[in-house]
Design an enzyme around this catalytic site. Sequence first.
Site, PDB file in Angstrom:
ATOM      1  N   ARG A   8       4.722 -13.625   9.879  1.00  0.00           N
ATOM      2  CA  ARG A   8       5.330 -12.313   9.717  1.00  0.00           C
ATOM      3  C   ARG A   8       6.550 -12.186  10.625  1.00  0.00           C
ATOM      4  NH1 ARG A   8       1.717  -7.513  11.682  1.00  0.00           N
ATOM      5  NH2 ARG A   8       3.762  -6.499  11.690  1.00  0.00           N
ATOM      6  N   GLU A  49       0.858  -1.181   0.000  1.00  0.00           N
ATOM      7  CA  GLU A  49       0.000   0.000   0.000  1.00  0.00           C
ATOM      8  C   GLU A  49       0.900   1.238   0.000  1.00  0.00           C
ATOM      9  OE1 GLU A  49      -3.402  -0.181   2.866  1.00  0.00           O
ATOM     10  OE2 GLU A  49      -2.357  -1.985   3.524  1.00  0.00           O
ATOM     11  N   LYS A  81       2.740   0.548  10.333  1.00  0.00           N
ATOM     12  CA  LYS A  81       2.934   1.783   9.570  1.00  0.00           C
ATOM     13  C   LYS A  81       2.219   2.959  10.225  1.00  0.00           C
ATOM     14  CE  LYS A  81       2.204   0.316   5.230  1.00  0.00           C
ATOM     15  NZ  LYS A  81       2.097   0.390   3.758  1.00  0.00           N
TER      16      LYS A  81
END
Length: 559
Positions: A261, A35, A271
Amino acid sequence: MSTESTSAPNFIRNQILEEIEAGTVETIVTRFPPEPNGFLHIGHAKSICLNFGLAEQFGGDCHLRFDDTNPAKEEQVYIDAIKADVEWLGFHWAGKVRFASDYFDQLYAWAQHLVHEDKAYVDDLSADEIREYRGTLTEPGRPSPYRERSVEENLDLLERMRKGEFAEGEKVLRAKIDMASPNINLRDPTLYRIRHASHHQTGDKWKIYPSYDFTHGQSDAIEGVTHSICTLEFEDHRPLYDWFLANLPVPAKPRQIEFARLNLDYTVTSKRKLKLLVDQGIVDGWDDPRMPTISGMRRRGYTPGSIRKFCDMIGVTRADGGMVEIAMLYHAIRSDLEDNAPRAMCVLNPLKVVLTNVPEDHEEVFEVPGHPAREDMGLRRLPFTREIWIDGEDFLEEPPKKFFRLAPDKEVRLRNGYVIRCDEVIKGATGEIEELRCSVDFDTLGKNPEGRKVKGVIHWVSADHAVPVEVRLYDNLFQVEAPDKDRDVDFLEHLSDNSLTVVQAYGEPGLADVEPETRFQFERVGYFCADRHAAAEGRCVFNRTVGLKDTWAKIQKKG
């Protein structure tokens, strides 16, 4: 088709290999779909290495596709930074840079298809009401009162949404799946929401934007992606991913595979939280060397090879392996720089030394290796004069028993130079040490003094030729291992007061005018990198990448 790689085997690689050998897949296509709402971080580096690495290993393609479905949070600066990070890591995407927005027309047509099939409807419930109607993990959801609108009414309302006739939040398009499903993601998820926002790729064409869940799988299908590899938090979304592929006339059926992850201690990788650090001025931008962003790590002095090695070291698994020690990351960069960084001397805590038996006009030049094991790095020239700088930590007036550095009436060797003896300590009015008066044994260059053993070696620079440099000593941004673990405590409360210390130092002449991002081992001190922003301003600034002490290597030896 080559499957050879220096990367360690992992379960995804093994699965793909089995598919290729069985003939169910011919050429693999992966994708990295960030993104554009922030800079990439070390967790993204793991995904980049995995997706691009698999494509390399199996002779396939990896696409770079921006998931640009939320224009209110997206900026061109993020797009540019992400492209630069991927290239800096040494990877190359197949074809052009792709955007989910490239497929907005097709996605809208597929949304209309679902409405035609009575598998989607326009809902007037507010976001809070939708959340309430959705139910909980233990209670089924309730159908919206607008769920049974006619196909004709839904098509009309959807088109009017597209034209911008309604306010944001007034209506959404939802899939009609199963409000009683044990998987909350299947309880009539949102496909489109109204956003009166200009888009960086499509301008003002659209007043509605698709959700990530509706966009992602269909974009994969359009591009012919064979394996959609993502982190475990998307495992519960896989049934929805597959539902869309099964209920739309898509040209391909990608397969979603999840992996654990990366969780790195003393670090946050959200983020949203990283953006908060930037917006509040706690750090100096997304590429602050304390940030876990790829750009920040690059500015701090990390190499592409060290990050790729780190990603290989931590491996790829299905199981959540808990926290990865940041010491492992430091080990990866030390290993790289130990072999590849030229050496230099820099005094961070300068203490003047006057060599009393050296003439005032004396100037001698020592030629020493740029790297002790790399002839290709040539020689560097070290001027030797009457006055030199040494590090204040290398002198003690009352040294303990095993202090092998400089002390009154004691000897020490100057690195690559002579043995010197401290004869006198000069102090100021308040008792602070201002300088040392020492003498040189000129018969000790390249050999030991006769009849005595000198154990200590210290670094130094000529005072007449020293380059004034600003040295930034970076450390962990947070003082606890899991700064965002406790939801009841603001993660900012765990910020360290010692994450950055700035000192004015003196370096050897070769440090003047080096190229931005040139990395050095400052002998006896650590690894440092010329700051690119300061270099652009004509200033000599070095960022500490990591110290010399390798705790991870010691842990491995004990194991």
